[in-house]
Design a protein around this motif. Structure first.
Motif, PDB file in Angstrom:
ATOM      1  N   CYS A 913      56.323  49.528  53.936  1.00  0.00           N
ATOM      2  CA  CYS A 913      55.437  50.337  53.072  1.00  0.00           C
ATOM      3  C   CYS A 913      53.985  50.179  53.508  1.00  0.00           C
ATOM      4  O   CYS A 913      53.230  51.156  53.586  1.00  0.00           O
ATOM      5  CB  CYS A 913      55.564  49.896  51.620  1.00  0.00           C
ATOM      6  SG  CYS A 913      57.114  50.362  50.854  1.00  0.00           S
ATOM      7  N   LEU A 914      53.624  48.936  53.805  1.00  0.00           N
ATOM      8  CA  LEU A 914      52.247  48.654  54.203  1.00  0.00           C
ATOM      9  C   LEU A 914      51.904  49.338  55.531  1.00  0.00           C
ATOM     10  O   LEU A 914      50.830  49.920  55.689  1.00  0.00           O
ATOM     11  CB  LEU A 914      52.070  47.139  54.324  1.00  0.00           C
ATOM     12  CG  LEU A 914      50.661  46.584  54.090  1.00  0.00           C
ATOM     13  CD1 LEU A 914      50.103  47.055  52.762  1.00  0.00           C
ATOM     14  CD2 LEU A 914      50.678  45.073  54.138  1.00  0.00           C
ATOM     15  N   GLU A 915      52.837  49.283  56.481  1.00  0.00           N
ATOM     16  CA  GLU A 915      52.639  49.987  57.770  1.00  0.00           C
ATOM     17  C   GLU A 915      52.470  51.477  57.536  1.00  0.00           C
ATOM     18  O   GLU A 915      51.614  52.133  58.135  1.00  0.00           O
ATOM     19  CB  GLU A 915      53.834  49.733  58.687  1.00  0.00           C
ATOM     20  CG  GLU A 915      53.747  48.448  59.477  1.00  0.00           C
ATOM     21  CD  GLU A 915      54.867  48.349  60.518  1.00  0.00           C
ATOM     22  OE1 GLU A 915      55.130  49.337  61.229  1.00  0.00           O
ATOM     23  OE2 GLU A 915      55.486  47.280  60.596  1.00  0.00           O
ATOM     24  N   GLY A 916      53.333  52.001  56.661  1.00  0.00           N
ATOM     25  CA  GLY A 916      53.261  53.434  56.351  1.00  0.00           C
ATOM     26  C   GLY A 916      51.922  53.806  55.750  1.00  0.00           C
ATOM     27  O   GLY A 916      51.307  54.816  56.121  1.00  0.00           O
ATOM     28  N   LEU A 917      51.434  52.978  54.809  1.00  0.00           N
ATOM     29  CA  LEU A 917      50.142  53.261  54.171  1.00  0.00           C
ATOM     30  C   LEU A 917      49.003  53.258  55.188  1.00  0.00           C
ATOM     31  O   LEU A 917      48.123  54.114  55.155  1.00  0.00           O
ATOM     32  CB  LEU A 917      49.872  52.226  53.075  1.00  0.00           C
ATOM     33  CG  LEU A 917      50.717  52.381  51.812  1.00  0.00           C
ATOM     34  CD1 LEU A 917      50.594  51.150  50.930  1.00  0.00           C
ATOM     35  CD2 LEU A 917      50.320  53.626  51.034  1.00  0.00           C
ATOM     36  N   LEU A 918      49.051  52.280  56.107  1.00  0.00           N
ATOM     37  CA  LEU A 918      48.004  52.220  57.137  1.00  0.00           C
ATOM     38  C   LEU A 918      48.000  53.498  57.973  1.00  0.00           C
ATOM     39  O   LEU A 918      46.949  54.098  58.207  1.00  0.00           O
ATOM     40  CB  LEU A 918      48.229  50.997  58.031  1.00  0.00           C
ATOM     41  CG  LEU A 918      47.312  50.894  59.259  1.00  0.00           C
ATOM     42  CD1 LEU A 918      45.848  50.860  58.847  1.00  0.00           C
ATOM     43  CD2 LEU A 918      47.645  49.666  60.085  1.00  0.00           C
ATOM     44  N   ARG A 919      49.185  53.925  58.390  1.00  0.00           N
ATOM     45  CA  ARG A 919      49.270  55.148  59.219  1.00  0.00           C
ATOM     46  C   ARG A 919      48.813  56.373  58.426  1.00  0.00           C
ATOM     47  O   ARG A 919      48.148  57.254  58.961  1.00  0.00           O
ATOM     48  CB  ARG A 919      50.705  55.351  59.708  1.00  0.00           C
ATOM     49  CG  ARG A 919      51.059  54.410  60.842  1.00  0.00           C
ATOM     50  CD  ARG A 919      52.222  54.941  61.655  1.00  0.00           C
ATOM     51  NE  ARG A 919      52.452  54.101  62.822  1.00  0.00           N
ATOM     52  CZ  ARG A 919      51.817  54.243  63.964  1.00  0.00           C
ATOM     53  NH1 ARG A 919      50.893  55.159  64.103  1.00  0.00           N
ATOM     54  NH2 ARG A 919      52.106  53.456  64.987  1.00  0.00           N
ATOM     55  N   ILE A 920      49.162  56.411  57.145  1.00  0.00           N
ATOM     56  CA  ILE A 920      48.772  57.575  56.325  1.00  0.00           C
ATOM     57  C   ILE A 920      47.250  57.626  56.168  1.00  0.00           C
ATOM     58  O   ILE A 920      46.632  58.681  56.323  1.00  0.00           O
ATOM     59  CB  ILE A 920      49.455  57.522  54.941  1.00  0.00           C
ATOM     60  CG1 ILE A 920      50.956  57.832  55.099  1.00  0.00           C
ATOM     61  CG2 ILE A 920      48.831  58.520  53.981  1.00  0.00           C
ATOM     62  CD1 ILE A 920      51.794  57.555  53.875  1.00  0.00           C
TER      63      ILE A 920
END
Length: 1345
Positions: A913-920
């Motif tokens: 989730c954290l990786e996804g948030l960073l990319r978003i």
């Protein structure tokens, strides 16, 4: 009387003529004056010239009376000629004769006549300026006169008298009406350089007093006059004048309610027309005299170094572009403009990154805005500028085009923000061409031609920027293409030779033309039909792309409106329904004919079929009347691979999807993509068309709909039952990419996984939260997961780079957002039981988040995603907002530590989730910069109804930052076992990304900076990556608040305290500002970051010193303001350098380990001394130009460098050599033992030592250069700055004093007071033995100045 004079003149009796004239002079009492005779004769239009000749003939210059008579005639004729009473021909005749006779007059007469002219000019009584032709002749004759002429109380020769006259004339007031005549007159007078400068400056000063319409002719005269010299002054004056006018005009536009209505300048259009005429005059002058062009470029280059705002104003840029049409100067001009543009972009970028620089240099000139203003101004009939604009635009686009990245694919930046100077220059080129295209109709076809040529000829390099330009051009003037349709048709002939991306972009760009021009459409269809049967795969793909575009855009009457889900180009292309000119039947026949052509493609290569399957959904959505035909086509295609028997496993013939050619195996039918296409088309059909149709239509289409549903149901049931062995895939199967069987199994595995994903999406969507359907979804996922694990395992054994990569998912972005919302945010009571089925599998939850991560990554890298609506920015934005909300909730609600306790393998969901948030967060800032406020609004559920105008981005961003701050604090305060390095790094990077949304002047920004400083001070982090991330964040925030030098000093003190002193006997005071600096992190991590930041500060200081040098060399009108600015800059530079010296003072005394830290420190020190030298040179220059004394703060800086840096540098050099000597000694010992295999290691050590000692000679040279210029400054300023500098024993080599003493002692005892000469020779002999380990090539002693 006149007749008598004429008669006597004709009789050739000069004596009688002279007597008659003298008698006439005696009879003046009777009114028979000579002047009246001439006037009457002239007014009657009779033989005036003959009369004047007669008078001159009877008035020889050898007699005083004759000179007097001549003078009377001259004095009378000047006002007569200026009166305007005579015919122009008569005036020319009189002046011509007077000019011929002027050279015979003696010097005193010429002087009297010249003074008369000066008085006439001062009095402003010149009307037509004809008499000035005579004045030029008089001045020329005067300059040749050798007589001594009375001037004031003394005497002057003719040349000096002329100089005084010109000086008087240029110092007196001129009537604006006579400026043109006077400028014209000076061309005919021989002038010295100084006189010419007087004249040119006077004419330029008169510009402000002239009516605007009178300026072009004066400029023309000035340019002709510049043939004598003073070209720079002329050009500078003209450019400066129009620059001031433009500025005044802008001010008036900004403040239209001006109280000073009387002082209002001329109308804008009048000003622009005058500027255009002046530019034309200058271009014509350059055609005749190339030196003016060279002088123009030289002048602007010099000015640009001093003050870019004065050099590159709209007028001067327009002038340069007009001159650039001359090919001899084009290259020089374009190079100059391109350099100025990139320099301007770099400077602006440099300023934006530093609050320290922004405070010192608040205003910065933007060349790009000036050039776009030129385009706007050129609308006022500046046709001579347009070609230069077009050439510059293309030159910029080609010089700074997107580069191909590694692997051959273009690094696309069109969907992102252009942040690099080169990208901004390329973008400016496109803007110039687009705006020129809009403003100038005649040049449109030329621009279009050149754009199309580049799209075709640059196929090997990226052309996305040219295609974007073409698209914008078509949008700005859609019908202009109709006039150039033949050129577009020629372009179509080359479609089959272009890369597929270029073809798709090109067709999308010219698509509006296809709706208004049947001939273009027909020629395209012909080209595409040929391409379908081409041997080249790219040509076939181009054909499919073209046909799909046509199907999307030629609606059959009755098709549903799909504006709510129109494709990306739908928003930008012309929305006019121009295809109404074709009737519905024609459109239908046309579309069905294309579909027939496309059906043939279903038997071609996999890549061609893939394009079709990906394109059918968009066609359906935009042209719903084609639904039946498309669905029937897909049904017949899938039936070839579907096994209808209900108990047969597997349900699909995979062997039919591959093709063998010799030893090689290829994918023939992308079956998963086919099913994916069917699933999306069917879902759209059921949700849209089905609802809008009547019962009769429904019966017609119910066949294929029912067929598809039964088929997908059957495939789902049997896929769940199938084992991997049914697909000939299990753990024992060969997946090696080097064997045919391995390739086949890989193809099978990817197809089966894809089919599972398609069926997961299908069953979830039709399931309506049914427990049975969700069990089916989980069953399909089990099959998918087994294969996925096998592929990962096999790839890991083969050490393939693909091992950790998940295969590209077949799930659509819209479905991913729906699935995540259902899994994590659905609280409906009725859904609880069914969702519990999916919640029971942690693997499925992790898979869902992984796919979301993959989709966001694809969007970030390419600007679009696979699947329906993947190219629709609006839909992608909505999906991003939904996904972000879910991931944010999931991460903040369930701590990683709780989750990890039950985790088996792979990344935890929280971490994903954290990786996804960073990319978003990165993606939104790249692709949707203009919509960040909406994005942050969507994340804040509590404030859903606020209007967009009310959204404060800083407040919203600060709210999100606080959530991640809490998570980071929790991580840092957790025990060592629970500390998750990867999560901490991600949190720090997310905070860095979100911090860019904060306004640097806001309270929230300051709070965040204070918090970051506190975290670094209180947390003794030993994880190197996290330490690096935190300090990088700290520096990036600090530079936007104030200069980070004081921060660097504290960090340097901490590094010194941690690592100890180079002198082991020295005890360092135990002090710690930042707990983040500890034994593990101090070197190399923190040390390299501090040095990197110090280098950035040095770059800023260097930039300021260059600006100082420019300010010093330029002397503007407002010297007080310039002086204040210079003092502010000098103070800033010295304070920065002073603090930096204390930073290096700490670091050079630190016992740094050999390697990158030592190397970087030595290089930074060399750079510091080089910049100190630049500053000293600036003060040397200042001492030359003014009598300013050396400021006290500079003296303090020099003192600081002498006491706190230079001696320590030499000690540090000794320390570095000692640690390297130890390395070499150790290597030598190993060499003596002659162990096998260690020779290479010894060579490596020696090479490393040589490499790491390389910067030392450079540093010593830099120190010596600094001291050399200090001596120069001391002499100039009479201040002894060298008193603070201790003379060094190190040069490019070091003399070891103790060893030298021992050598001398030995010689003394051995020879018992031998001769001094012998002693000297011995010292020289032993000197190389004590040079401290430097290569001999470095021993070049440089004398001090």
């Amino acid at each position: 009387m006149a007749q008598r004079i004429l008669q006597l003149a004709a009789e050739e009796s000069p004596e009688r003529l002279r007597e008659a004239l003298e008698g006439m002079a005696e009879g003046e009492v009777l009114g028979e004056r000579l002047g009246d005779v001439v006037t009457r004769q002239a007014l009657r239009g009779r033989e005036t010239a003959a009369l004047l000749k007669g008078i001159f003939k009877g008035s020889p210059c050898s007699q005083p009376s004759g000179v007097l008579r001549r003078l009377q005639v001259y004095k009378h004729c000047v006002p007569l000629v200026e009166s305007g009473d005579l015919h122009v021909g008569k005036v020319s005749e009189i002046i011509g004769l007077l000019m011929l006779e002027a050279h015979q007059l003696p010097g005193h007469a010429l002087a009297e006549l010249a003074n008369l002219f000066v008085e006439v000019i001062k009095g402003g009584s010149l009307s037509n300026g004809k008499s000035l032709e005579l004045f030029s002749t008089v001045l020329t004759a005067l300059s040749n006169s050798k007589e001594s002429l009375a001037y004031g109380k003394g005497e002057l020769n003719g040349e000096e008298f002329k100089k005084q006259l010109i000086n008087t004339l240029c110092s007196s007031k001129w009537d604006p009406q006579s400026v043109i005549h006077l400028a014209n007159m000076f061309r005919d007078i021989p002038l010295s350089g100084e006189e010419l400068q007087f004249v040119v400056e006077k004419v330029l000063r008169m510009f402000s007093k002239l009516d605007l319409q009178e300026i072009p002719p004066v400029v023309y005269q000035l340019l002709l006059l510049s043939a004598k010299g003073s070209k720079k002054t002329v050009l500078e004056g003209i450019i400066s004048f129009f620059n001031q006018l433009d500025k005044r005009q802008k001010e008036e536009q900004r403040l239209p309610q001006s109280a000073d209505l009387e002082v209002a300048t001329v109308p804008l259009d009048q000003l622009r027309h005058v500027e255009g005429t002046v530019i034309l005059h200058i271009v014509s002058a350059i055609s005749l005299d190339q030196d003016i062009g060279e002088e123009l470029i030289k002048h602007l280059k010099t000015e640009q170094q001093k003050d870019p705002g004065r050099a590159l104003c709209p007028f001067s840029v327009a002038l340069l572009l007009s001159v650039a049409v001359k090919h001899r100067l084009q290259e020089q001009i374009f190079d100059f403009l391109k350099t100025s543009i990139t320099r301007s972009c770099k400077d602006l970028q440099f300023l934006q990154a530093s609050k320290f620089l922004q405070d010192l240099c608040p205003q910065q000139h933007d060349v790009t805005a000036v050039i776009l203003e030129v385009v706007k101004n050129s609308a006022f009939g500046w046709d001579h500028v347009t070609q230069g604009l077009v050439d510059l635009g293309f030159s910029l686009m080609e010089s700074y085009e997107p580069k191909k990245s590694f692997g051959g694919k273009a690094a696309e930046t069109s969907f992102g923000l252009s942040k690099m100077p080169a990208q901004q220059a390329c973008k400016l080129g496109a803007s110039i061409l687009l705006e020129t295209f809009k403003v100038h109709e005649p040049i449109r076809s030329d621009i279009l031609e050149q754009v199309l040529n580049r799209v075709l000829t640059k196929a090997a390099s990226p052309v996305s920027h040219f295609i974007d330009l073409l698209s914008n051009i078509v949008v700005s003037a859609p019908l202009v293409l109709q006039n150039s349709s033949s050129r577009v048709t020629e372009t179509f002939d080359n479609l089959s030779f272009l890369p597929i991306d270029t073809v798709q972009g090109l067709l999308r760009a010219v698509q509006p033309l296809l709706k208004v021009s049947m001939s273009v459409r027909d020629s395209l269809i012909l080209v595409l039909q040929k391409a379908i049967f081409s041997r080249q795969l790219d040509a076939r793909k181009a054909a499919v792309a073209g046909f799909l575009l046509l199907l999307r855009n030629f609606k059959i009457l009755g098709s549903l409106s799909s504006s709510q889900c129109s494709q990306a180009i739908g928003a930008t292309q012309v929305q006019a329904d121009v295809h109404a000119c074709y009737n519905s039947a024609a459109n239908e026949a046309f579309c069905l004919e294309i579909l027939g052509s496309l059906r043939r493609c279903l038997s071609q290569q996999a890549d061609v079929r893939l394009m079709l399957y990906e394109g059918f959904y968009d066609v359906l959505r935009r042209n719903s009347q084609l639904a039946s035909s498309i669905m029937e086509t897909l049904l017949s295609q899938v039936k070839q691979y579907y096994l209808p028997q209900p108990d047969l496993l597997p349900p699909l013939k995979l062997e039919g999807c591959i093709m063998a050619q010799g030893d090689q195996i290829f994918l023939q039918e992308p079956l998963a993509h086919l099913l994916c296409c069917i699933q999306h088309c069917l879902a759209w059909y059921k949700s849209t068309v089905h609802l809008c149709k009547g019962a009769e239509d429904e019966e017609e289409d119910v066949g294929f709909e029912q067929n598809f549903e039964e088929m997908l149901e059957s495939v789902t049931r049997r896929m769940i039952k199938s084992e991997l062995e049914d697909f000939e895939l299990d753990k024992s199967a060969d997946f090696s990419p080097s064997s045919g069987v391995g390739v086949k199994n890989n193809i099978y595995a990817i197809q089966v996984m894809g089919i599972c994903e398609v069926l997961i999406e299908y069953n979830f969507n039709i399931g309506n939260f049914s427990k049975n359907k969700f069990e089916d979804v989980l069953g399909l996922f089990t099959c998918y997961n087994k294969l996925s694990e096998i592929l990962k395992e096999k790839a890991g054994k083969n050490k393939s780079t693909l091992g950790n990569k998940i295969a590209r998912s077949f799930l659509s972005m819209g479905f991913v957002s729906t699935l995540l919302t259902a899994l994590f945010r659905d609280n409906a009571q009725s859904h609880e039981e069914s969702l519990a089925v999916l919640h029971s599998s942690t693997e499925f939850l992790r898979y869902a988040v992984s796919v979301a991560l993959q989709k966001v990554q694809q969007l970030e890298e390419t600007g679009q995603t696979d699947g329906p609506d993947g190219q629709n920015p609006e839909k992608m934005f909505q999906n991003l907002c939904k996904i972000t909300r879910v991931l944010l909730w999931r991460y903040t609600s369930i701590p990683t530590a709780v989750e990890e306790s039950g985790k088996k393998k792979g990344k935890s969901i929280s971490l994903l989730c954290l990786e996804g948030l960073l990319r978003i967060f990165n993606t939104v800032q790249q692709l949707y910069a203009a919509r960040i406020s909406q994005f942050l609004q969507a994340l804040d559920i509590t404030d859903g109804d606020a209007e967009e105008a009310d959204i404060n981005v800083t407040e919203k961003a600060a709210f999100q930052i606080r959530q991640f701050q809490r998570s980071l604090v929790n991580q840092l305060s957790s025990s060592e076992d629970d500390f998750n390095s990867k999560e901490t790094q991600l949190l720090i990077t997310i905070l860095s990304t979100l911090s860019k949304l904060l306004d640097p002047g806001s309270q929230q920004f300051l709070q965040f900076l204070t918090w970051t400083v506190k975290i670094c001070k209180e947390n003794a982090l030993e994880d190197l990556s996290c330490c690096k991330g935190l300090l990088t964040l700290l520096f990036s925030l600090h530079v936007l608040y104030k200069s980070p030098v004081s921060l660097l000093r504290e960090l340097a003190q901490d590094i010194h305290a941690c690592l100890g002193d180079i002198d082991q006997d020295v005890e360092i005071e135990s002090r710690s500002h930042f707990a983040i600096v500890n034994l593990k992190t101090a070197a190399p991590t923190v040390c390299l970051l501090v040095l990197g930041q110090a280098d950035k500060v040095l770059e800023e200081v260097d930039w300021l010193i260059k600006r100082l040098t420019v300010l010093g060399s330029d002397a503007p009108e407002d010297s007080t303001q310039a002086s204040n600015q210079t003092q502010a800059l000098e103070k800033g530079v010295i304070l920065q350098l002073g603090t930096l010296l204390t930073v290096f003072h700490e670091l050079v005394q630190t016992a740094l380990p050999a390697g990158s830290c030592v190397d970087s420190l030595l290089r930074s020190l060399s750079k510091t001394y080089a910049i100190l030298t630049s500053l000293i040179k600036h003060y040397i220059q200042a001492c030359r130009s003014t009598s300013n004394a050396v400021p006290g703060r500079l003296e303090k800086l020099v003192k600081l460098s002498g006491s706190h840096l230079t001696p320590q540098c030499y000690s540090f050099i000794t320390y570095v050599q000692n640690i390297h000597s130890e390395s070499l000694s150790f290597a030598e010992e190993k060499k003596k033992k002659k162990k096998e295999g260690e020779t290479a290691a010894i060579s490596t050590v020696m090479a490393k030592v040589l490499r790491e000692t390389k910067p030392i000679p450079n540093l010593i040279f830099a120190i010596e250069q600094y001291e050399k210029f200090l001596i120069h400054l001391s002499k100039k300023s009479k201040v002894n700055l060298m008193q603070y500098m201790k003379l060094s024993t190190s040069r490019d080599f070091r003399i070891n004093a103790s060893m030298l003493d021992s050598v001398l002692l030995e010689q003394n005892t051995a020879e018992n007071d031998a001769e001094n000469e012998a002693d000297d020779n011995q010292v020289r002999t032993h000197l190389p033995a004590v040079t401290g380990g430097f290569p001999l090539s470095c021993f070049q002693d440089r004398d001090r100045s």
